[in-house]
Design an enzyme around this catalytic site. Structure first.
Site, PDB file in Angstrom:
ATOM      1  N   ASN A   8     -15.093 -14.958 -23.718  1.00 39.11           N
ATOM      2  CA  ASN A   8     -13.907 -15.377 -24.465  1.00 39.11           C
ATOM      3  C   ASN A   8     -14.400 -15.919 -25.813  1.00 39.11           C
ATOM      4  OD1 ASN A   8     -11.582 -16.417 -25.493  1.00 39.11           O
ATOM      5  ND2 ASN A   8     -11.445 -18.149 -24.062  1.00 39.11           N
ATOM      6  N   LYS A  10     -12.673 -16.820 -28.241  1.00 43.81           N
ATOM      7  CA  LYS A  10     -11.705 -17.757 -28.854  1.00 43.81           C
ATOM      8  C   LYS A  10     -11.498 -17.354 -30.328  1.00 43.81           C
ATOM      9  CE  LYS A  10     -13.266 -21.263 -25.683  1.00 43.81           C
ATOM     10  NZ  LYS A  10     -12.903 -22.546 -25.115  1.00 43.81           N
ATOM     11  N   HIS A  94      -4.679 -18.720 -20.468  1.00 42.99           N
ATOM     12  CA  HIS A  94      -5.834 -19.602 -20.704  1.00 42.99           C
ATOM     13  C   HIS A  94      -5.328 -21.033 -20.924  1.00 42.99           C
ATOM     14  CE1 HIS A  94      -9.264 -21.437 -22.753  1.00 42.99           C
ATOM     15  NE2 HIS A  94      -9.998 -20.513 -22.172  1.00 42.99           N
ATOM     16  N   GLU A  96      -6.001 -23.209 -23.019  1.00 42.69           N
ATOM     17  CA  GLU A  96      -5.657 -23.548 -24.420  1.00 42.69           C
ATOM     18  C   GLU A  96      -4.286 -22.994 -24.777  1.00 42.69           C
ATOM     19  OE1 GLU A  96      -9.336 -22.123 -26.164  1.00 42.69           O
ATOM     20  OE2 GLU A  96     -10.364 -23.729 -25.090  1.00 42.69           O
ATOM     21  N   GLU A 167     -10.635 -21.977 -14.099  1.00 41.48           N
ATOM     22  CA  GLU A 167     -11.275 -22.753 -15.159  1.00 41.48           C
ATOM     23  C   GLU A 167     -10.740 -24.176 -15.125  1.00 41.48           C
ATOM     24  OE1 GLU A 167     -12.766 -20.076 -18.516  1.00 41.48           O
ATOM     25  OE2 GLU A 167     -10.655 -20.420 -18.910  1.00 41.48           O
ATOM     26  N   GLY A 173     -15.419 -26.126 -22.540  1.00 42.12           N
ATOM     27  CA  GLY A 173     -15.907 -26.561 -23.850  1.00 42.12           C
ATOM     28  C   GLY A 173     -16.418 -27.995 -23.872  1.00 42.12           C
ATOM     29  N   SER A 213     -17.964 -24.231 -19.266  1.00 39.06           N
ATOM     30  CA  SER A 213     -19.327 -24.650 -19.600  1.00 39.06           C
ATOM     31  C   SER A 213     -20.405 -23.903 -18.818  1.00 39.06           C
ATOM     32  CB  SER A 213     -19.470 -26.173 -19.439  1.00 39.06           C
ATOM     33  OG  SER A 213     -18.611 -26.838 -20.357  1.00 39.06           O
TER      34      SER A 213
HETATM   35  C1  PEP Z   1     -13.269 -20.559 -21.955  1.00 43.43           C
HETATM   36  O1  PEP Z   1     -12.886 -20.700 -23.112  1.00 43.43           O
HETATM   37  O2  PEP Z   1     -12.640 -19.817 -21.214  1.00 43.43           O
HETATM   38  C2  PEP Z   1     -14.465 -21.298 -21.528  1.00 43.43           C
HETATM   39  C3  PEP Z   1     -14.798 -21.264 -20.271  1.00 43.43           C
HETATM   40  O3  PEP Z   1     -15.167 -21.971 -22.501  1.00 43.43           O
HETATM   41  P1  PEP Z   1     -16.632 -22.663 -22.334  1.00 43.43           P
HETATM   42  O4  PEP Z   1     -17.513 -21.665 -21.626  1.00 43.43           O
HETATM   43  O5  PEP Z   1     -17.053 -22.926 -23.739  1.00 43.43           O
HETATM   44  O6  PEP Z   1     -16.430 -23.906 -21.533  1.00 43.43           O
END
Ligand code: PEP
Length: 250
Positions: A8, A10, A94, A96, A167, A173, A213
Protein backbone atom coordinates in the site's frame (compact mmCIF):
# COMPACT_ATOMS: atom_id res chain seq x y z
CA UNK A 1 -3.86 -21.20 -1.35
CA UNK A 2 -1.09 -18.99 -2.71
CA UNK A 3 0.04 -16.36 -0.20
CA UNK A 4 -0.16 -12.67 -1.06
CA UNK A 5 2.26 -9.84 -0.35
CA UNK A 6 0.52 -6.52 -1.05
CA UNK A 7 2.02 -3.04 -1.03
CA UNK A 8 0.00 0.00 0.00
CA UNK A 9 1.92 3.00 -1.28
CA UNK A 10 -0.60 5.42 0.28
CA UNK A 11 -0.08 8.98 -1.04
CA UNK A 12 3.50 8.44 -2.21
CA UNK A 13 5.29 8.37 -5.59
CA UNK A 14 4.56 10.49 -8.64
CA UNK A 15 4.36 8.57 -11.95
CA UNK A 16 8.04 9.35 -12.56
CA UNK A 17 8.98 8.03 -9.09
CA UNK A 18 6.76 4.98 -9.64
CA UNK A 19 8.62 4.23 -12.85
CA UNK A 20 11.96 4.44 -11.02
CA UNK A 21 10.58 2.15 -8.28
CA UNK A 22 9.47 -0.53 -10.73
CA UNK A 23 12.77 -0.31 -12.60
CA UNK A 24 14.57 -0.98 -9.31
CA UNK A 25 12.09 -3.75 -8.49
CA UNK A 26 12.77 -5.35 -11.86
CA UNK A 27 16.54 -5.23 -11.32
CA UNK A 28 16.32 -6.72 -7.80
CA UNK A 29 13.50 -9.25 -8.30
CA UNK A 30 14.49 -12.72 -7.08
CA UNK A 31 13.36 -15.49 -9.39
CA UNK A 32 11.96 -17.66 -6.62
CA UNK A 33 9.22 -15.62 -4.87
CA UNK A 34 6.53 -18.11 -3.94
CA UNK A 35 3.76 -15.59 -3.16
CA UNK A 36 1.59 -13.38 -5.36
CA UNK A 37 2.60 -9.72 -5.31
CA UNK A 38 0.13 -6.81 -5.51
CA UNK A 39 0.65 -3.06 -5.59
CA UNK A 40 -2.05 -0.67 -4.41
CA UNK A 41 -0.89 2.61 -5.91
CA UNK A 42 -2.27 6.14 -6.12
CA UNK A 43 -4.73 6.33 -9.04
CA UNK A 44 -2.32 8.33 -11.22
CA UNK A 45 0.35 5.60 -10.92
CA UNK A 46 -1.88 2.77 -12.16
CA UNK A 47 -0.89 3.25 -15.79
CA UNK A 48 2.77 2.97 -14.78
CA UNK A 49 2.03 -0.24 -12.85
CA UNK A 50 0.21 -1.51 -15.95
CA UNK A 51 3.36 -0.98 -18.06
CA UNK A 52 5.48 -3.16 -15.75
CA UNK A 53 2.96 -5.75 -14.54
CA UNK A 54 2.99 -8.24 -17.45
CA UNK A 55 6.79 -8.68 -17.52
CA UNK A 56 7.19 -8.51 -13.72
CA UNK A 57 4.29 -10.85 -12.94
CA UNK A 58 2.53 -8.72 -10.32
CA UNK A 59 -1.04 -7.45 -10.06
CA UNK A 60 -2.10 -3.96 -9.10
CA UNK A 61 -5.09 -1.86 -8.19
CA UNK A 62 -6.32 1.36 -6.59
CA UNK A 63 -6.38 2.11 -2.85
CA UNK A 64 -10.04 3.11 -3.08
CA UNK A 65 -12.95 3.05 -5.54
CA UNK A 66 -16.33 4.72 -5.56
CA UNK A 67 -19.50 2.62 -5.47
CA UNK A 68 -20.81 4.23 -8.67
CA UNK A 69 -18.80 3.60 -11.81
CA UNK A 70 -19.65 6.82 -13.72
CA UNK A 71 -21.57 10.06 -13.40
CA UNK A 72 -21.46 13.32 -11.45
CA UNK A 73 -19.09 12.24 -8.66
CA UNK A 74 -16.24 14.75 -8.79
CA UNK A 75 -12.89 13.44 -7.64
CA UNK A 76 -13.91 9.78 -7.30
CA UNK A 77 -12.32 6.66 -8.85
CA UNK A 78 -14.27 4.37 -11.17
CA UNK A 79 -13.85 0.62 -10.67
CA UNK A 80 -14.82 -0.01 -14.28
CA UNK A 81 -12.20 2.45 -15.57
CA UNK A 82 -9.35 1.05 -13.46
CA UNK A 83 -10.30 -2.45 -14.59
CA UNK A 84 -9.92 -1.26 -18.18
CA UNK A 85 -6.33 -0.23 -17.31
CA UNK A 86 -5.57 -3.78 -16.18
CA UNK A 87 -6.23 -3.45 -12.44
CA UNK A 88 -7.52 -6.72 -10.98
CA UNK A 89 -7.75 -5.79 -7.27
CA UNK A 90 -9.09 -2.87 -5.21
CA UNK A 91 -8.27 -2.03 -1.62
CA UNK A 92 -11.49 -1.22 0.23
CA UNK A 93 -12.17 0.12 3.72
CA UNK A 94 -8.59 0.89 4.75
CA UNK A 95 -8.61 2.39 8.26
CA UNK A 96 -7.39 5.73 6.88
CA UNK A 97 -10.47 5.78 4.63
CA UNK A 98 -12.68 4.89 7.58
CA UNK A 99 -11.24 7.42 10.03
CA UNK A 100 -10.00 10.33 7.86
CA UNK A 101 -12.65 10.17 5.14
CA UNK A 102 -15.64 9.00 7.16
CA UNK A 103 -16.29 5.73 5.34
CA UNK A 104 -18.96 3.69 7.10
CA UNK A 105 -19.58 -0.05 6.99
CA UNK A 106 -22.50 0.72 4.67
CA UNK A 107 -20.39 2.67 2.15
CA UNK A 108 -17.70 -0.01 2.32
CA UNK A 109 -20.27 -2.76 1.64
CA UNK A 110 -21.43 -0.88 -1.47
CA UNK A 111 -17.84 -0.53 -2.66
CA UNK A 112 -17.22 -4.27 -2.19
CA UNK A 113 -20.31 -4.98 -4.28
CA UNK A 114 -19.20 -2.58 -7.02
CA UNK A 115 -15.69 -4.07 -7.07
CA UNK A 116 -17.15 -7.51 -7.63
CA UNK A 117 -19.58 -6.37 -10.33
CA UNK A 118 -16.66 -4.59 -12.05
CA UNK A 119 -14.56 -7.77 -11.95
CA UNK A 120 -12.06 -6.46 -9.39
CA UNK A 121 -11.10 -8.63 -6.42
CA UNK A 122 -11.82 -6.64 -3.25
CA UNK A 123 -9.30 -6.66 -0.41
CA UNK A 124 -11.50 -5.68 2.54
CA UNK A 125 -9.60 -4.05 5.42
CA UNK A 126 -10.80 -4.53 8.98
CA UNK A 127 -9.31 -3.82 12.39
CA UNK A 128 -9.89 -2.39 15.84
CA UNK A 129 -8.60 0.82 17.43
CA UNK A 130 -6.44 0.73 20.56
CA UNK A 131 -9.42 1.79 22.71
CA UNK A 132 -11.52 -1.03 21.25
CA UNK A 133 -8.76 -3.57 21.94
CA UNK A 134 -8.33 -2.35 25.49
CA UNK A 135 -12.09 -2.60 26.00
CA UNK A 136 -11.94 -6.27 24.94
CA UNK A 137 -13.95 -5.50 21.77
CA UNK A 138 -11.48 -6.65 19.10
CA UNK A 139 -13.36 -9.74 17.92
CA UNK A 140 -16.75 -7.99 17.98
CA UNK A 141 -15.46 -5.08 15.91
CA UNK A 142 -13.76 -7.31 13.37
CA UNK A 143 -16.83 -9.58 13.13
CA UNK A 144 -19.06 -6.56 12.52
CA UNK A 145 -16.76 -5.20 9.81
CA UNK A 146 -16.40 -8.55 7.99
CA UNK A 147 -20.13 -9.33 8.15
CA UNK A 148 -21.09 -5.82 7.04
CA UNK A 149 -18.49 -5.74 4.25
CA UNK A 150 -19.44 -9.09 2.74
CA UNK A 151 -23.05 -9.46 3.83
CA UNK A 152 -24.50 -8.16 0.55
CA UNK A 153 -22.32 -10.26 -1.70
CA UNK A 154 -22.53 -13.69 -0.10
CA UNK A 155 -23.75 -15.28 -3.35
CA UNK A 156 -21.22 -13.50 -5.57
CA UNK A 157 -18.28 -14.27 -3.28
CA UNK A 158 -18.90 -18.00 -3.72
CA UNK A 159 -16.91 -17.79 -6.94
CA UNK A 160 -15.16 -14.40 -6.91
CA UNK A 161 -11.61 -13.81 -5.67
CA UNK A 162 -11.39 -11.66 -2.55
CA UNK A 163 -9.16 -11.20 0.47
CA UNK A 164 -9.42 -9.78 3.96
CA UNK A 165 -6.67 -7.61 5.46
CA UNK A 166 -6.65 -7.55 9.25
CA UNK A 167 -4.96 -4.31 10.24
CA UNK A 168 -5.17 -3.28 13.88
CA UNK A 169 -5.43 0.52 13.68
CA UNK A 170 -2.93 0.92 16.54
CA UNK A 171 -0.29 -0.92 14.52
CA UNK A 172 -0.60 0.99 11.22
CA UNK A 173 2.34 3.32 10.63
CA UNK A 174 3.21 3.31 14.34
CA UNK A 175 6.06 0.83 14.46
CA UNK A 176 4.01 -1.08 17.02
CA UNK A 177 3.34 -4.48 15.49
CA UNK A 178 0.81 -7.05 16.77
CA UNK A 179 2.48 -10.09 18.27
CA UNK A 180 2.19 -13.25 16.15
CA UNK A 181 -0.19 -14.60 18.82
CA UNK A 182 -2.42 -11.48 18.79
CA UNK A 183 -2.59 -11.46 15.00
CA UNK A 184 -3.02 -15.24 14.77
CA UNK A 185 -5.98 -15.19 17.19
CA UNK A 186 -7.84 -12.56 15.18
CA UNK A 187 -7.07 -14.31 11.89
CA UNK A 188 -8.50 -17.56 13.26
CA UNK A 189 -11.63 -15.65 14.30
CA UNK A 190 -11.96 -14.11 10.82
CA UNK A 191 -11.63 -17.59 9.29
CA UNK A 192 -14.44 -18.76 11.60
CA UNK A 193 -16.66 -15.83 10.56
CA UNK A 194 -15.99 -16.55 6.87
CA UNK A 195 -16.89 -20.23 7.43
CA UNK A 196 -20.14 -19.18 9.01
CA UNK A 197 -20.98 -16.50 6.43
CA UNK A 198 -19.89 -18.44 3.32
CA UNK A 199 -18.84 -22.05 3.91
CA UNK A 200 -15.88 -23.81 5.56
CA UNK A 201 -14.27 -24.83 2.24
CA UNK A 202 -14.69 -21.31 0.83
CA UNK A 203 -13.29 -19.78 4.03
CA UNK A 204 -10.08 -21.74 3.46
CA UNK A 205 -9.70 -20.35 -0.06
CA UNK A 206 -9.84 -16.71 1.05
CA UNK A 207 -6.50 -15.13 1.93
CA UNK A 208 -6.41 -13.28 5.26
CA UNK A 209 -3.50 -10.83 5.29
CA UNK A 210 -1.97 -9.11 8.30
CA UNK A 211 -1.04 -5.42 8.08
CA UNK A 212 0.44 -3.00 10.59
CA UNK A 213 4.16 -2.16 10.82
CA UNK A 214 5.30 -5.33 9.02
CA UNK A 215 9.05 -5.07 8.46
CA UNK A 216 11.75 -7.45 7.19
CA UNK A 217 12.71 -8.28 10.79
CA UNK A 218 9.23 -9.25 12.08
CA UNK A 219 7.76 -10.84 8.93
CA UNK A 220 9.06 -14.37 9.53
CA UNK A 221 7.49 -14.74 12.99
CA UNK A 222 4.15 -13.39 11.81
CA UNK A 223 4.20 -15.62 8.73
CA UNK A 224 4.60 -18.69 10.95
CA UNK A 225 0.99 -18.34 12.17
CA UNK A 226 -1.25 -20.85 10.39
CA UNK A 227 -4.03 -18.37 9.50
CA UNK A 228 -1.75 -15.58 8.25
CA UNK A 229 -1.89 -15.93 4.47
CA UNK A 230 0.03 -12.80 3.56
CA UNK A 231 0.86 -9.21 4.39
CA UNK A 232 -0.43 -5.76 3.52
CA UNK A 233 2.59 -3.50 3.83
CA UNK A 234 2.60 0.30 3.99
CA UNK A 235 5.86 2.05 4.94
CA UNK A 236 8.19 -0.90 4.28
CA UNK A 237 6.78 -1.37 0.77
CA UNK A 238 8.29 1.95 -0.33
CA UNK A 239 11.75 0.35 -0.61
CA UNK A 240 11.81 -2.54 -3.10
CA UNK A 241 14.56 -4.29 -1.12
CA UNK A 242 12.52 -4.31 2.12
CA UNK A 243 9.36 -5.33 0.31
CA UNK A 244 11.19 -8.29 -1.26
CA UNK A 245 12.52 -9.35 2.10
CA UNK A 246 8.97 -9.35 3.51
CA UNK A 247 7.58 -11.24 0.50
CA UNK A 248 10.39 -13.74 0.91
CA UNK A 249 9.26 -14.51 4.49
CA UNK A 250 5.91 -15.89 3.19
C1 PEP B 1 -1.09 0.09 5.69
O1 PEP B 1 -1.09 1.26 5.33
O2 PEP B 1 -1.96 -0.65 5.26
C2 PEP B 1 -0.04 -0.35 6.62
C3 PEP B 1 -0.12 -1.55 7.11
O3 PEP B 1 0.96 0.55 6.91
P1 PEP B 1 2.34 0.23 7.72
O4 PEP B 1 2.90 -1.05 7.15
O5 PEP B 1 3.19 1.42 7.43
O6 PEP B 1 1.97 0.10 9.16
Amino acid sequence: MKKICAANWKLNFSPEEARRYFAEWSALRPANLSCDVLFFTPAYDLTVAAEFAPAEGFHFGPQNIYFETSGAFTGEISARAVHSLGARWALIGHSERRTLFGETDDVIAKKVKTAISSDLAPMLCVGETLAEREAGQTKNIVARQVRAGLGRVVTETASHTLAIAYEPVWAIGTGRVATPQQAGDVHAEIRRILSDLLSPPRAHEIAILYGGSVKPDNAKDLASQPDIDGFLVGGASLKPKDFFAIADAL
